[in-house]
Enzyme design. Structure first.
Site, PDB file in Angstrom:
ATOM      1  CE  LYS A 192      -1.866   2.745   2.926  1.00  0.00           C
ATOM      2  NZ  LYS A 192      -1.780   3.997   2.128  1.00  0.00           N
ATOM      3  CD  GLU A 267      12.424   3.695   9.178  1.00  0.00           C
ATOM      4  OE1 GLU A 267      12.402   4.540  10.106  1.00  0.00           O
ATOM      5  OE2 GLU A 267      12.516   3.998   7.992  1.00  0.00           O
ATOM      6  CB  CYS A 301      12.527   8.512   9.379  1.00  0.00           C
ATOM      7  SG  CYS A 301      13.429   7.423   8.271  1.00  0.00           S
ATOM      8  CD  GLU A 398       9.564  12.300  12.636  1.00  0.00           C
ATOM      9  OE1 GLU A 398       8.443  11.803  12.796  1.00  0.00           O
ATOM     10  OE2 GLU A 398      10.496  11.743  12.029  1.00  0.00           O
TER      11      GLU A 398
HETATM   12  P1  NDP Z   1       1.322   8.110   8.635  1.00  0.00           P
HETATM   13  O1  NDP Z   1       2.014   7.311   9.656  1.00  0.00           O
HETATM   14  O2  NDP Z   1      -0.091   8.454   8.825  1.00  0.00           O
HETATM   15  O3  NDP Z   1       1.410   7.386   7.185  1.00  0.00           O
HETATM   16  C1  NDP Z   1       2.335   6.397   6.818  1.00  0.00           C
HETATM   17  C2  NDP Z   1       1.626   5.276   6.068  1.00  0.00           C
HETATM   18  O4  NDP Z   1       0.695   4.637   6.934  1.00  0.00           O
HETATM   19  C3  NDP Z   1       0.811   5.769   4.872  1.00  0.00           C
HETATM   20  O5  NDP Z   1       0.796   4.800   3.842  1.00  0.00           O
HETATM   21  C4  NDP Z   1      -0.569   5.889   5.484  1.00  0.00           C
HETATM   22  O6  NDP Z   1      -1.579   5.881   4.515  1.00  0.00           O
HETATM   23  C5  NDP Z   1      -0.607   4.660   6.368  1.00  0.00           C
HETATM   24  N1  NDP Z   1      -1.594   4.693   7.432  1.00  0.00           N
HETATM   25  C6  NDP Z   1      -2.163   5.768   8.032  1.00  0.00           C
HETATM   26  N2  NDP Z   1      -3.051   5.375   8.968  1.00  0.00           N
HETATM   27  C7  NDP Z   1      -3.059   4.023   8.951  1.00  0.00           C
HETATM   28  C8  NDP Z   1      -3.780   3.028   9.678  1.00  0.00           C
HETATM   29  N3  NDP Z   1      -4.686   3.337  10.620  1.00  0.00           N
HETATM   30  N4  NDP Z   1      -3.536   1.726   9.418  1.00  0.00           N
HETATM   31  C9  NDP Z   1      -2.621   1.368   8.490  1.00  0.00           C
HETATM   32  N5  NDP Z   1      -1.941   2.272   7.743  1.00  0.00           N
HETATM   33  C10 NDP Z   1      -2.133   3.581   7.987  1.00  0.00           C
HETATM   34  O7  NDP Z   1       2.156   9.415   8.395  1.00  0.00           O
HETATM   35  P2  NDP Z   1       1.613  10.824   7.869  1.00  0.00           P
HETATM   36  O8  NDP Z   1       1.599  10.724   6.410  1.00  0.00           O
HETATM   37  O9  NDP Z   1       0.339  11.221   8.505  1.00  0.00           O
HETATM   38  O10 NDP Z   1       2.733  11.804   8.396  1.00  0.00           O
HETATM   39  C11 NDP Z   1       2.618  12.334   9.723  1.00  0.00           C
HETATM   40  C12 NDP Z   1       3.931  12.370  10.420  1.00  0.00           C
HETATM   41  O11 NDP Z   1       4.469  11.041  10.485  1.00  0.00           O
HETATM   42  C13 NDP Z   1       5.031  13.139   9.718  1.00  0.00           C
HETATM   43  O12 NDP Z   1       4.936  14.498   9.952  1.00  0.00           O
HETATM   44  C14 NDP Z   1       6.252  12.516  10.322  1.00  0.00           C
HETATM   45  O13 NDP Z   1       6.468  13.051  11.597  1.00  0.00           O
HETATM   46  C15 NDP Z   1       5.875  11.071  10.451  1.00  0.00           C
HETATM   47  N6  NDP Z   1       6.328  10.268   9.299  1.00  0.00           N
HETATM   48  C16 NDP Z   1       7.445   9.526   9.452  1.00  0.00           C
HETATM   49  C17 NDP Z   1       7.936   8.822   8.386  1.00  0.00           C
HETATM   50  C18 NDP Z   1       9.165   8.003   8.488  1.00  0.00           C
HETATM   51  O14 NDP Z   1       9.862   7.812   7.493  1.00  0.00           O
HETATM   52  N7  NDP Z   1       9.458   7.421   9.627  1.00  0.00           N
HETATM   53  C19 NDP Z   1       7.302   8.853   7.068  1.00  0.00           C
HETATM   54  C20 NDP Z   1       6.093   9.621   7.024  1.00  0.00           C
HETATM   55  C21 NDP Z   1       5.653  10.296   8.118  1.00  0.00           C
HETATM   56  P3  NDP Z   1      -2.116   7.266   3.898  1.00  0.00           P
HETATM   57  O15 NDP Z   1      -0.950   8.166   3.714  1.00  0.00           O
HETATM   58  O16 NDP Z   1      -2.695   6.825   2.620  1.00  0.00           O
HETATM   59  O17 NDP Z   1      -3.090   7.770   4.888  1.00  0.00           O
END
Ligand code: NDP
Length: 499
Positions: A192, A267, A301, A398
């Protein structure tokens, strides 16, 4: 449907401009039946395409296809053939490198020179690296101390169906970093992509279809996290979830997967410290610290987002990083001369600006940036905050944007105090140390609560180097032997062969 001019792309018009993106389920491209979703160009804010995301029913069909594929041709395919398929996928990606680079830059706003010379090549390397692992996942014989005669050994078997949930900050690299080891290990996958950045994953799916992977081995279901992601995490036929994203969603996944006890690797976020001592090669340290926090507009990250610099060189280091921040040329990913792109979304830009505002209210001071430039798109000027202190939200949380918070230390011999400040975070992903004193570097590396320690570099990412965090940065490793073994189950076999 389409409002975006594609004049900036020099590749043939990709399909997302002529027909909505579809889902890859069981070898077929099908329309999603979930939510209507927009794909934006973050450099302009314009909608470049719309599509219907995967519903829970779509995910169910994808997971069942992946489960069936586990029993079919894939399960008896010699590991060397699996490895060859992965290698072929790497070759196909390499042949389409320019196309993938432009698509990724369009969808994320990353400068084209980064996607072209770093990210897509990195994805290719990861595929080739893991192709080699397909033939090297062995068990071993064990000697035991039981009475009698025994033949005892371990064997590694694929875990089963792997649900791969990836974020928007490095869409293709993150997808491949999960897909390649999962396939090398013999799993089947349901991937996904993030709802904001499904473009390169969908294009990868098109390449996959031409290479000879059996139907159902790779399924791609772009859609909402709360719908498609949730459906993957709760599906009884998914054996492992590999997730990269926020700590909050990672914690949620711990709860949702607890009932089924499916394997989970997380991660998550970071707030990684950068320690710069006065004896370091300061020019390199300054360049590297700036790259660490401003690359990908800080949406990494492992970004070095908390600077601790020895006070005797603090002015030079902070001024140097601030100068580099001011010299960055903000622009669209596909614009000539861009050295820093936008943030991924209006929401992310508001989040970053809110943090900067809070930091200033709490007593931090601006050395560079601090505002959104007056232009379309989701840009934030690269920002350096001085006078930061432990209680501030900009220090503790973060931000995931181009914001560096700086603090100083006086006595370089007080290692425990310095490391204590670096470790004073809920996160523990990466940490960066700059010193020419190697004994000091080793002593610090042992003390840092981080999954990845880098000395005199902000880089060090390699497909053979395990990557992953501790504390709220998650658990489980990607890359390396550990990364591919994470998609296997270790079974021990004990045979009593005594007379
Ligand atoms: P999320 O954790 O929401 O998104 C990461 C992935 O998880 C996306 O594919 C998202 O789908 C999916 N996801 C969201 N909710 C669910 C759920 N309930 N069950 C399963 N999968 C889910 O990150 P955000 O995009 O909201 O970003 C918010 C913050 O997260 C950032 O500001 C940053 O601090 C952190 N982040 C950290 C990352 C890293 O590399 N460690 C990467 C991205 C974000 P969808 O996007 O389609 O909703």
């Amino acid at each position: 449907m389409m409002s975006h001019e594609t004049t900036t792309l020099t590749i043939p018009k990709p399909q997302i401009f002529t027909q909505p993106l579809k889902l890859l389920i069981d070898g077929d491209w099908v329309d999603g039946s979930g939510d209507a979703l927009d794909i934006h160009d973050p450099s302009t804010g314009q909608v470049i395409s719309t599509f219907t995301g995967a519903s829970a029913d779509d995910v169910d069909r994808a997971v069942r296809a992946a489960s069936r594929a586990l029993e079919g041709e894939w399960s008896t395919m010699p590991p060397s053939v699996r490895g060859r398929l992965l290698w072929r996928l790497a070759d196909a990606l390499e042949e389409h490198l320019e196309e993938f680079a432009q698509l990724e830059s369009l969808n994320t706003g990353k400068p084209l020179r980064v996607t072209r010379s770093f990210e897509i090549p990195q994805a290719i390397d990861i595929l080739r690296y893991n192709a080699g692992w397909a033939t090297k996942l062995n068990g071993e014989t064990r000697d035991v101390s039981l009475p009698g005669e025994w033949h005892t050994y371990t064997m590694r078997r694929p875990l089963g169906v792997a649900g791969l949930i990836v974020p928007w900050n490095n869409p293709l690299v993150m997808a491949v970093a999960k897909l390649a080891p999962a396939l090398a290990a013999g799993c089947t996958v349901v991937l996904k992509p993030a709802e904001l950045t499904p473009v390169t994953a969908a294009r990868l799916g098109e390449l996959v279809c031409d290479l000879g992977f059996p139907a159902g081995v790779i399924n791609i279901v772009p859609g909402l996290g709360t719908v498609a992601g949730e459906a993957i995490a709760t599906h009884p036929l998914v054996d492992k979830v590999s997730f990269t994203g926020s700590t909050a969603v990672g914690q949620h996944l711990q709860r949702t997967t607890a009932a089924s006890l499916k394997r989970l690797s997380l991660e998550l976020g970071g707030k990684s410290p950068v320690l710069i001592f006065a004896d370091a090669d300061l020019d390199r340290a300054i360049d590297s610290a700036a790259l660490s926090i401003f690359s990908n507009s800080g949406q990494i990250c492992a970004a070095g987002s908390r600077l601790y610099v020895q006070s005797s060189v603090a002015d030079r280091v902070i001024d140097g990083i601030s100068e580099r921040a001011k010299a960055l040329s903000l622009g669209g990913g596909l614009e000539e001369g861009t050295t820093m792109g936008p943030l991924i979304s209006a929401r992310q830009r508001e989040r970053v600006l809110r943090y900067i505002g809070e930091g200033l209210e709490q007593g931090a001071e601006l050395a560079a940036g601090g505002f959104a430039p007056d232009r379309p798109g989701f840009f934030v000027q690269p920002t350096v905050l001085t006078n930061a202190a432990p209680g501030m939200s900009v220090v503790a949380e973060e931000i995931f944007g181009p914001v560096l918070v700086t603090q100083t230390f006086d006595d370089p011999e007080e290692l425990d105090a310095i490391v204590g400040r670096a470790n004073n975070s809920v996160y523990g992903l990466s940490a960066y140390v700059w010193t020419r004193d190697l004994a000091r570097a080793h002593r610090i590396a042992r003390r840092l609560a981080a999954g990845n320690v880098r000395v005199n570099t902000h880089s060090g990412m390699d497909p053979n180097m395990p990557f992953g965090g501790v504390k709220a940065s998650g658990y489980g490793k990607e890359n390396g032997r550990e990364g591919v073994e994470a998609y296997t189950e270790l079974t021990s076999v004990a045979m009593n062969i005594g007379a």
